[in-house]
Design a protein around this motif. Structure first.
Motif, PDB file in Angstrom:
ATOM      1  N   TRP A   1       0.865  -1.179   0.000  1.00  0.00           N
ATOM      2  CA  TRP A   1       0.000   0.000   0.000  1.00  0.00           C
ATOM      3  C   TRP A   1       0.901   1.229   0.000  1.00  0.00           C
ATOM      4  CZ3 TRP A   1      -5.376   0.415   0.093  1.00  0.00           C
ATOM      5  CH2 TRP A   1      -6.097  -0.751   0.332  1.00  0.00           C
ATOM      6  N   GLY A   2       0.466   2.265  -0.671  1.00  0.00           N
ATOM      7  CA  GLY A   2       1.135   3.552  -0.615  1.00  0.00           C
ATOM      8  C   GLY A   2       0.143   4.625  -0.231  1.00  0.00           C
ATOM      9  N   VAL A   3       0.577   5.586   0.567  1.00  0.00           N
ATOM     10  CA  VAL A   3      -0.290   6.675   1.015  1.00  0.00           C
ATOM     11  C   VAL A   3       0.455   8.002   0.886  1.00  0.00           C
ATOM     12  CG1 VAL A   3      -1.678   7.621   2.902  1.00  0.00           C
ATOM     13  CG2 VAL A   3      -1.414   5.142   2.693  1.00  0.00           C
ATOM     14  N   TYR A   4      -0.153   8.940   0.173  1.00  0.00           N
ATOM     15  CA  TYR A   4       0.353  10.312   0.112  1.00  0.00           C
ATOM     16  C   TYR A   4      -0.693  11.226   0.744  1.00  0.00           C
ATOM     17  CZ  TYR A   4       1.438  14.968  -1.403  1.00  0.00           C
ATOM     18  OH  TYR A   4       1.703  16.316  -1.387  1.00  0.00           O
ATOM     19  N   PRO A   5      -0.305  12.204   1.568  1.00  0.00           N
ATOM     20  CA  PRO A   5       1.046  12.505   2.015  1.00  0.00           C
ATOM     21  C   PRO A   5       1.467  11.615   3.183  1.00  0.00           C
ATOM     22  CG  PRO A   5      -0.482  14.054   2.992  1.00  0.00           C
ATOM     23  CD  PRO A   5      -1.294  13.185   2.082  1.00  0.00           C
ATOM     24  N   TYR A   6       2.762  11.597   3.464  1.00  0.00           N
ATOM     25  CA  TYR A   6       3.258  10.809   4.595  1.00  0.00           C
ATOM     26  C   TYR A   6       2.724  11.368   5.910  1.00  0.00           C
ATOM     27  CZ  TYR A   6       6.360   8.963   8.157  1.00  0.00           C
ATOM     28  OH  TYR A   6       6.849   8.363   9.299  1.00  0.00           O
TER      29      TYR A   6
END
Length: 289
Positions: free
Chosen positions: A122-127
């Motif tokens: 999974w990737g999430v922006y912003p940190y």
């Protein structure tokens, strides 16, 4: 991220196969030694949905009007399954349609099993340091109080997520919202809300729908209105474009937009059902008069 005028598109993160070390056959790669040795991994950011429709590789968020570029020092969360892998930071020094994200799997302790049993990334922006992956969704925050920027939205305000069973992560915008202008001087803040108490901000669990796009599954701390303050404690510039970022929602009984001055306020309202759509900004221009 930063917005510029360009045609419509979306971006994606693609893990570099040369860096991650995957092959065409399913395999397991232990990251334990890499964690101990502080090995750096690199992800490259390019657009997804309309690529290569935009020749210079940009991601738009407003149809035929605005594109979003990676800003210097943009950063993302990466999760493997439910495990946080760490913070990955962009390497670009100017606003760019493409960048590389570097980081170490600093909290990871396990294997990457590429294949049918792979829990995926999974990737999430912003940190966010407090970001959580629940397995079938991730936590996303849209502030109920936002600070405007002329012609764009504030850094780290417009979230995007990705999910992949392999090493390529296609990021999609979670939110949409309102583009507004004012005609009068002296307006210091604008408040937007649905007329039926719909949740449009706060903390939410966001998963992926059957089409691979973000879907808000539930709220863990939702808000029913959003207030956008003028930049730097001043007032909005008449005619300039500003943005309200909100979760997708159907505002079944319409909405209201309240324009606040130091001593007075005025409200524009509509009773018609309207929708806030993902990756689209509806236009409300000069509604303060």
């Amino acid at each position: 991220m930063n917005k510029q005028l360009i045609s419509r598109g979306l971006f994606c993160l693609i893990a570099s196969a040369a860096v991650i070390g995957c092959s065409k056959e399913p395999q397991a790669r232990s990251l334990q030694s890499d964690v101990r040795n502080g090995r750096t991994y690199t992800f490259e950011a390019v657009q997804a949905d309309s690529y290569p429709a935009s020749a210079d590789g940009t991601k738009t968020v407003i149809e035929n009007e605005t594109a979003v570029y990676w800003s210097p020092n943009d950063s993302v969360n990466i999760f493997y399954g439910t495990t946080a892998c760490g913070k990955f930071v962009g390497t670009n020094t100017t606003a760019s349609a493409k960048t590389s994200f570097n980081g170490t799997f600093d909290t990871f302790d396990g294997n990457i099993n590429i294949g049918a049993e792979d829990p995926g990334f999974w990737g999430v922006y912003p940190y966010r340091q407090d970001a959580v992956c629940y397995g079938s969704s991730v936590s996303v925050v849209v502030p109920a109080v936002q600070t405007a920027m002329e012609g764009t939205f504030a850094p780290d305000l417009f979230p995007a997520i990705a999910k992949s069973s392999g090493l390529s992560l296609a990021f999609y915008n979670v939110c949409g919202g309102i583009m507004f202008t004012v005609s009068q001087s002296g307006i210091t803040s604008v408040t937007f809300k649905g007329s039926n108490g719909e949740k449009i901000a706060g903390t939410a669990k966001v998963g992926i729908d059957s089409n691979g796009k973000p879907l808000v599954s539930s709220f863990t701390g939702g808000a029913t209105e959003i207030t956008v303050n003028a930049p730097d404690g001043t007032s909005f510039k008449p005619g300039a474009k500003y943005y309200i970022v909100a979760y997708p929602a159907i505002l079944s009984n319409g909405f209201s937009l309240t324009f606040n001055k130091m001593l007075t306020r005025g409200t524009f309202s509509s009773s018609s059902s309207v929708s806030i759509k993902r990756s689209v900004f509806a236009k409300l221009e000069g509604k303060d008069v």
